[in-house]
Design an enzyme around this catalytic site. Sequence first.
Site: not given
Length: 264
Positions: A38, A89, A93, A180
């Site tokens: 991610d 994603h 954020h 990540h």
Amino acid sequence: MLDLIKKVYRKLKSALSSQGGTITSVSTSRPMVALTFDDGPDPICTPHLLDVLQRHNAKATFFMVGQAAARHPDIVEKVAGGGHAIGNHSWDHPSFPRITSQERRAQIRACAKAIAPYGQQLLRPPYGDQNLWSRLDALWLGYQVIMYSVAAVDWLDHDEEWMKSRIMSRIRNGSIILLHDSLFRYGEDRYADRAPMLRAVDLLLGELSGRFSFVTVPELLREGRPLRKKWHKKCDIDFLNDLKGPYGEGWRYSEVDGWLTSRK
Ligand SMILES: [Zn+2]
């Protein structure tokens, strides 16, 4: 006639409940798993990670942040060229339950634009935060929400041995693993260092490449039945407001008279 009504009712009920949960892994007897990364792409970490994956003949799925993808289109292209899958994603954020439905859909669309033409209709909401309304927005836009069954907890300062052992003790056929290749928001500067995560992935693939095939999420989904969980989660407002990141201030969240508000 009554039988037909009952049959239709049962079908509808099962269709709705299959959408009620969020995919966290896949039921398969074959030794296949999906690594997911991610918050990238990151100009330094992601190319290194692509080398590590290639060395072990592993494919992965990258849930990219639109703002980062728009800044590094060459890396987006390189990820896709390596045979990896790319998912959505959000644009920058935010915690989806804490913004409006209109903002959520704008976030998903802006990210989709930044990862085009490579992005798939797969969504991972930031922080894993979601509620019923954010699920409906994802459904409305035709996205499957993909969470995970194993987290490396690489957003804190764990070393590679700790992360590798954690994954190895939890990995099963059909697991979806959360990692990540960048941290868009973090609590402490030292957490942003991706070197331990890179070493953990290298160690993990070295030990498990003979035992599992590492495939993309779309490939894994073709292997078996998706397993779903009721996944409703919201991060604490103070936790979110204390985070920082390389792209500046970010979203601020507050609660006024029981109502949640947020602003850029
Ligand atoms: Zn994230």
